[in-house]
Design a protein around this motif. Structure first.
Motif, PDB file in Angstrom:
ATOM      1  N   LEU A 193     -37.162  27.535-104.761  1.00  0.00           N
ATOM      2  CA  LEU A 193     -36.521  26.839-103.655  1.00  0.00           C
ATOM      3  C   LEU A 193     -37.528  26.079-102.815  1.00  0.00           C
ATOM      4  CD1 LEU A 193     -33.939  26.329-102.062  1.00  0.00           C
ATOM      5  CD2 LEU A 193     -34.427  28.399-100.744  1.00  0.00           C
ATOM      6  N   GLY A 194     -38.719  26.671-102.606  1.00  0.00           N
ATOM      7  CA  GLY A 194     -39.714  26.018-101.790  1.00  0.00           C
ATOM      8  C   GLY A 194     -40.709  25.188-102.562  1.00  0.00           C
ATOM      9  N   LEU A 195     -40.577  25.157-103.878  1.00  0.00           N
ATOM     10  CA  LEU A 195     -41.582  24.487-104.701  1.00  0.00           C
ATOM     11  C   LEU A 195     -41.661  22.981-104.471  1.00  0.00           C
ATOM     12  CD1 LEU A 195     -43.722  24.613-106.887  1.00  0.00           C
ATOM     13  CD2 LEU A 195     -41.913  24.614-108.601  1.00  0.00           C
ATOM     14  N   PRO A 196     -40.550  22.235-104.512  1.00  0.00           N
ATOM     15  CA  PRO A 196     -40.664  20.795-104.292  1.00  0.00           C
ATOM     16  C   PRO A 196     -41.241  20.432-102.927  1.00  0.00           C
ATOM     17  CG  PRO A 196     -38.524  21.341-105.231  1.00  0.00           C
ATOM     18  CD  PRO A 196     -39.171  22.626-104.833  1.00  0.00           C
ATOM     19  N   VAL A 197     -40.846  21.190-101.899  1.00  0.00           N
ATOM     20  CA  VAL A 197     -41.351  20.908-100.550  1.00  0.00           C
ATOM     21  C   VAL A 197     -42.851  21.145-100.488  1.00  0.00           C
ATOM     22  CG1 VAL A 197     -41.196  21.554 -98.128  1.00  0.00           C
ATOM     23  CG2 VAL A 197     -39.125  21.460 -99.522  1.00  0.00           C
ATOM     24  N   ALA A 198     -43.320  22.255-101.057  1.00  0.00           N
ATOM     25  CA  ALA A 198     -44.741  22.575-101.031  1.00  0.00           C
ATOM     26  C   ALA A 198     -45.544  21.565-101.845  1.00  0.00           C
ATOM     27  CB  ALA A 198     -44.966  23.984-101.573  1.00  0.00           C
ATOM     28  N   ALA A 199     -45.018  21.171-103.003  1.00  0.00           N
ATOM     29  CA  ALA A 199     -45.728  20.199-103.834  1.00  0.00           C
ATOM     30  C   ALA A 199     -45.829  18.850-103.136  1.00  0.00           C
ATOM     31  CB  ALA A 199     -45.014  20.053-105.183  1.00  0.00           C
ATOM     32  N   PHE A 200     -44.743  18.416-102.514  1.00  0.00           N
ATOM     33  CA  PHE A 200     -44.762  17.132-101.815  1.00  0.00           C
ATOM     34  C   PHE A 200     -45.718  17.171-100.622  1.00  0.00           C
ATOM     35  CE2 PHE A 200     -42.928  13.894 -98.940  1.00  0.00           C
ATOM     36  CZ  PHE A 200     -42.973  12.815 -99.794  1.00  0.00           C
ATOM     37  N   ALA A 201     -45.718  18.295 -99.890  1.00  0.00           N
ATOM     38  CA  ALA A 201     -46.634  18.424 -98.757  1.00  0.00           C
ATOM     39  C   ALA A 201     -48.083  18.407 -99.226  1.00  0.00           C
ATOM     40  CB  ALA A 201     -46.331  19.715 -97.998  1.00  0.00           C
ATOM     41  N   GLY A 202     -48.363  19.063-100.350  1.00  0.00           N
ATOM     42  CA  GLY A 202     -49.714  19.052-100.890  1.00  0.00           C
ATOM     43  C   GLY A 202     -50.152  17.666-101.315  1.00  0.00           C
ATOM     44  N   ALA A 203     -49.232  16.904-101.913  1.00  0.00           N
ATOM     45  CA  ALA A 203     -49.554  15.541-102.319  1.00  0.00           C
ATOM     46  C   ALA A 203     -49.861  14.659-101.114  1.00  0.00           C
ATOM     47  CB  ALA A 203     -48.404  14.956-103.135  1.00  0.00           C
ATOM     48  N   LEU A 204     -49.059  14.772-100.070  1.00  0.00           N
ATOM     49  CA  LEU A 204     -49.296  13.964 -98.873  1.00  0.00           C
ATOM     50  C   LEU A 204     -50.596  14.351 -98.175  1.00  0.00           C
ATOM     51  CD1 LEU A 204     -45.766  13.566 -97.233  1.00  0.00           C
ATOM     52  CD2 LEU A 204     -46.989  12.024 -98.768  1.00  0.00           C
ATOM     53  N   LEU A 205     -50.908  15.652 -98.166  1.00  0.00           N
ATOM     54  CA  LEU A 205     -52.169  16.081 -97.565  1.00  0.00           C
ATOM     55  C   LEU A 205     -53.354  15.507 -98.332  1.00  0.00           C
ATOM     56  CD1 LEU A 205     -53.653  17.770 -95.474  1.00  0.00           C
ATOM     57  CD2 LEU A 205     -53.469  19.737 -97.028  1.00  0.00           C
ATOM     58  N   ALA A 206     -53.258  15.515 -99.669  1.00  0.00           N
ATOM     59  CA  ALA A 206     -54.319  14.923-100.478  1.00  0.00           C
ATOM     60  C   ALA A 206     -54.462  13.431-100.192  1.00  0.00           C
ATOM     61  CB  ALA A 206     -54.029  15.153-101.963  1.00  0.00           C
ATOM     62  N   LEU A 207     -53.324  12.752 -99.984  1.00  0.00           N
ATOM     63  CA  LEU A 207     -53.369  11.322 -99.665  1.00  0.00           C
ATOM     64  C   LEU A 207     -54.088  11.080 -98.342  1.00  0.00           C
ATOM     65  CD1 LEU A 207     -52.381   8.371-100.123  1.00  0.00           C
ATOM     66  CD2 LEU A 207     -50.362   8.999 -98.785  1.00  0.00           C
ATOM     67  N   VAL A 208     -53.777  11.888 -97.325  1.00  0.00           N
ATOM     68  CA  VAL A 208     -54.413  11.721 -96.016  1.00  0.00           C
ATOM     69  C   VAL A 208     -55.925  11.904 -96.127  1.00  0.00           C
ATOM     70  CG1 VAL A 208     -54.603  12.712 -93.704  1.00  0.00           C
ATOM     71  CG2 VAL A 208     -52.347  12.375 -94.729  1.00  0.00           C
ATOM     72  N   VAL A 209     -56.353  12.929 -96.863  1.00  0.00           N
ATOM     73  CA  VAL A 209     -57.786  13.178 -97.022  1.00  0.00           C
ATOM     74  C   VAL A 209     -58.445  12.036 -97.791  1.00  0.00           C
ATOM     75  CG1 VAL A 209     -59.506  14.749 -97.981  1.00  0.00           C
ATOM     76  CG2 VAL A 209     -57.453  15.670 -96.904  1.00  0.00           C
ATOM     77  N   THR A 210     -57.786  11.534 -98.826  1.00  0.00           N
ATOM     78  CA  THR A 210     -58.337  10.416 -99.608  1.00  0.00           C
ATOM     79  C   THR A 210     -58.511   9.182 -98.735  1.00  0.00           C
ATOM     80  OG1 THR A 210     -57.349  11.231-101.665  1.00  0.00           O
ATOM     81  CG2 THR A 210     -57.953   8.904-101.584  1.00  0.00           C
ATOM     82  N   PHE A 211     -57.485   8.845 -97.968  1.00  0.00           N
ATOM     83  CA  PHE A 211     -57.577   7.677 -97.085  1.00  0.00           C
ATOM     84  C   PHE A 211     -58.665   7.861 -96.030  1.00  0.00           C
ATOM     85  CE2 PHE A 211     -53.076   5.702 -97.638  1.00  0.00           C
ATOM     86  CZ  PHE A 211     -53.449   5.320 -98.919  1.00  0.00           C
ATOM     87  N   ALA A 212     -58.798   9.083 -95.517  1.00  0.00           N
ATOM     88  CA  ALA A 212     -59.828   9.341 -94.509  1.00  0.00           C
ATOM     89  C   ALA A 212     -61.225   9.143 -95.090  1.00  0.00           C
ATOM     90  CB  ALA A 212     -59.677  10.754 -93.959  1.00  0.00           C
ATOM     91  N   LEU A 213     -61.422   9.566 -96.335  1.00  0.00           N
ATOM     92  CA  LEU A 213     -62.719   9.392 -96.975  1.00  0.00           C
ATOM     93  C   LEU A 213     -62.980   7.929 -97.341  1.00  0.00           C
ATOM     94  CD1 LEU A 213     -62.854  12.480 -99.387  1.00  0.00           C
ATOM     95  CD2 LEU A 213     -64.177  12.134 -97.293  1.00  0.00           C
ATOM     96  N   ALA A 214     -61.929   7.240 -97.783  1.00  0.00           N
ATOM     97  CA  ALA A 214     -62.108   5.868 -98.267  1.00  0.00           C
ATOM     98  C   ALA A 214     -62.184   4.853 -97.127  1.00  0.00           C
ATOM     99  CB  ALA A 214     -60.966   5.491 -99.209  1.00  0.00           C
ATOM    100  N   ASN A 215     -61.609   5.200 -95.989  1.00  0.00           N
ATOM    101  CA  ASN A 215     -61.556   4.255 -94.875  1.00  0.00           C
ATOM    102  C   ASN A 215     -62.950   3.983 -94.306  1.00  0.00           C
ATOM    103  OD1 ASN A 215     -60.649   2.615 -92.811  1.00  0.00           O
ATOM    104  ND2 ASN A 215     -60.175   4.349 -91.466  1.00  0.00           N
ATOM    105  N   ARG A 216     -63.272   2.726 -94.195  1.00  0.00           N
ATOM    106  CA  ARG A 216     -64.537   2.329 -93.596  1.00  0.00           C
ATOM    107  C   ARG A 216     -64.292   1.128 -92.701  1.00  0.00           C
ATOM    108  NH1 ARG A 216     -70.156   0.791 -96.864  1.00  0.00           N
ATOM    109  NH2 ARG A 216     -71.491   0.698 -95.019  1.00  0.00           N
TER     110      ARG A 216
END
Length: 357
Positions: A140-163
C-alpha cells in the motif's frame, strides 16, 4: 525574361511541401502505431491459462463502461477486468513514459546513452521502496515511498549540478551518477542489514522491475502523468529541436536555456518517478526505443515523442506478457525480459546505423 518562383520556406530551411510531406508521414506512422498498440492490448489480455477470445476483452470493457451488456461469465469477466487489463494498461503507460523520458533526456544532455534514470531517479526510488518492504508497511505504501525517493534523488542531483543558477549537461550527468551510486549503496546497506527470509525475493522482484501487483489505481496514476506531462513535452518539440544542436543554438533562437532545461528535467523526473513508483526500475526501454524511432522517422521531436510513446507502450506490453507466461506458473521480473530483448536489438540498431554511415 521569366523567373521561376521557389517554393515557400518555413523556419529551419525546409520548404512548405517538405513540411507537409513530413507531417503526413508522421501522421501515417502514428496511425499505424496506434493500431498496433490497440491490437497489442487486446491480444495480451487474452494470453494466459484462461481461454479468452479478443471479443471477450471488448465485451467486458463495453459492459463496465455501460456501452453494452456482456454475456461473459463472472469468472471470465473478472479475469479480464480485474486481473489482466489493468496490468496490460499499466505496462503500456510505463513503457510510454520511459520511452518519452529517454528521448528528452538524450536531447537535453546531448548524450546518446542517456536514459530516464540518468538523474538517479531509479536508485532513489529503490531506497524508498526497499525501506518500505523491509519495514513491513506492505504494497500500500510502496508507490508513495518510491515516488518520494525519486523526487528526493532529483532534488539532490539538481543541488549538486546547480552552479550559479545554471544546469550544464555534463555537470547534471555527473551529479546524477553520483546520486545514483550513493542511493545504490544505501539500498545495498538496508538489504544487508535488515532483510530476512522471503523478503529478499520480494525486494529483488521490485528492483528488477515487476508489474505483478498492478491495479487500476496504478494504471490511472501513470496514464494521467503520461497524458499531462507528455502533452507539455510535445508542445515543446521545437525547443527540444533547438537543444539538439546545442545551448548556443537554442540561445540564439531566443530560448532561455537554463530555465527551460530546469523545467524540462523536472517534468522528465516527475514522469519517470510516476512510472518507477508502480513498476520498479525497468531498463533499456528509455534507451533503445527513442533511437529506434529516430532511425525510422528522423530526429524531429514532434514525430519522435508521440511515436516513442506508442512504441514504448507496445514493447512493454509484450515484454510483460513474456514475463508472466514464458515460465508459467513462475513469473520473471519484466526488467530481465527487457534486457534480453533490448540488448540484442540495440546492438543490431547500432550496427545498421554504422553501416549506413
Amino acid at each position: 525574361m521569366t523567373t521561376t518562383a521557389s517554393p515557400p520556406t518555413v523556419p529551419g530551411g525546409a520548404s512548405a511541401p517538405q513540411v507537409r510531406r513530413a507531417g503526413a508521414r508522421t501522421t501515417g506512422w502514428i496511425a499505424v502505431m496506434t493500431a498496433v498498440l490497440a491490437a497489442s492490448i487486446t491480444l495480451a489480455v487474452t494470453i494466459g491459462s484462461a481461454d479468452l477470445h479478443p471479443l471477450d476483452v471488448w465485451r467486458s470493457i463495453g459492459d463496465h463502461l455501460g456501452l453494452s451488456s456482456s454475456s461473459l461469465s463472472q469468472l471470465r469477466d473478472g479475469i479480464v477486468w480485474e486481473l489482466r487489463l489493468p496490468r496490460v494498461l499499466t505496462a503500456a503507460a510505463v513503457g510510454a513514459a520511459l520511452a518519452v523520458c529517454g528521448a528528452v533526456m538524450q536531447t537535453l544532455t546531448r548524450n546518446p546513452l542517456a536514459d530516464p534514470y540518468l538523474l538517479g531517479l531509479s536508485s532513489g526510488a529503490s531506497v524508498g521502496a526497499v525501506a518500505v518492504l523491509i519495514l513491513g508497511v506492505g504494497w500500500l505504501g510502496l508507490p508513495v515511498a518510491a515516488f518520494a525517493g525519486a523526487l528526493l534523488a532529483l532534488v539532490v542531483t539538481f543541488a549538486l549540478a546547480n552552479r550559479r543558477g545554471e544546469l550544464a549537461p555534463t555537470r547534471t550527468v555527473l551529479a546524477g551518477l553520483a546520486v545514483s551510486y550513493l542511493c545504490s549503496a544505501a539500498t545495498s546497506f538496508i538489504i544487508f542489514w535488515s532483510a530476512t527470509g522471503d523478503s529478499y525475493r520480494e525486494i529483488l522482484s521490485w528492483l528488477l522491475g515487476s508489474l505483478g501487483g498492478a491495479s487500476w489505481s496504478d494504471a490511472a496514476i501513470v496514464w494521467v502523468a503520461v497524458v499531462v506531462v507528455g502533452a507539455v513535452l510535445v508542445s515543446r518539440s521545437r525547443v527540444l529541436d533547438a537543444f539538439a544542436f546545442g545551448d548556443s543554438t537554442a540561445l540564439s533562437l531566443g530560448i532561455e536555456v537554463n530555465r527551460t532545461r530546469w523545467t524540462l528535467l523536472t517534468l522528465v523526473a516527475l514522469l519517470t518517478g510516476a512510472a518507477v513508483a508502480v513498476s520498479g526500475a525497468i531498463g533499456f526501454v528509455g534507451l533503445m526505443l527513442p533511437h529506434a524511432v529516430r532511425f525510422v522517422v528522423g530526429s524531429g521531436h514532434r514525430a519522435v515523442l508521440p511515436l516513442s510513446a506508442l512504441a514504448g507502450a507496445s514493447f512493454m506490453i509484450w515484454a510483460d506478457t513474456l514475463a508472466r507466461t514464458l515460465f508459467d506458473p513462475r513469473e520473471l521480473p519484466v526488467g530481465v525480459v527487457t534486457a534480453f530483448l533490448g540488448a540484442p536489438a540495440f546492438a543490431v540498431l547500432l550496427r545498421r546505423r554504422r553501416v549506413g554511415r
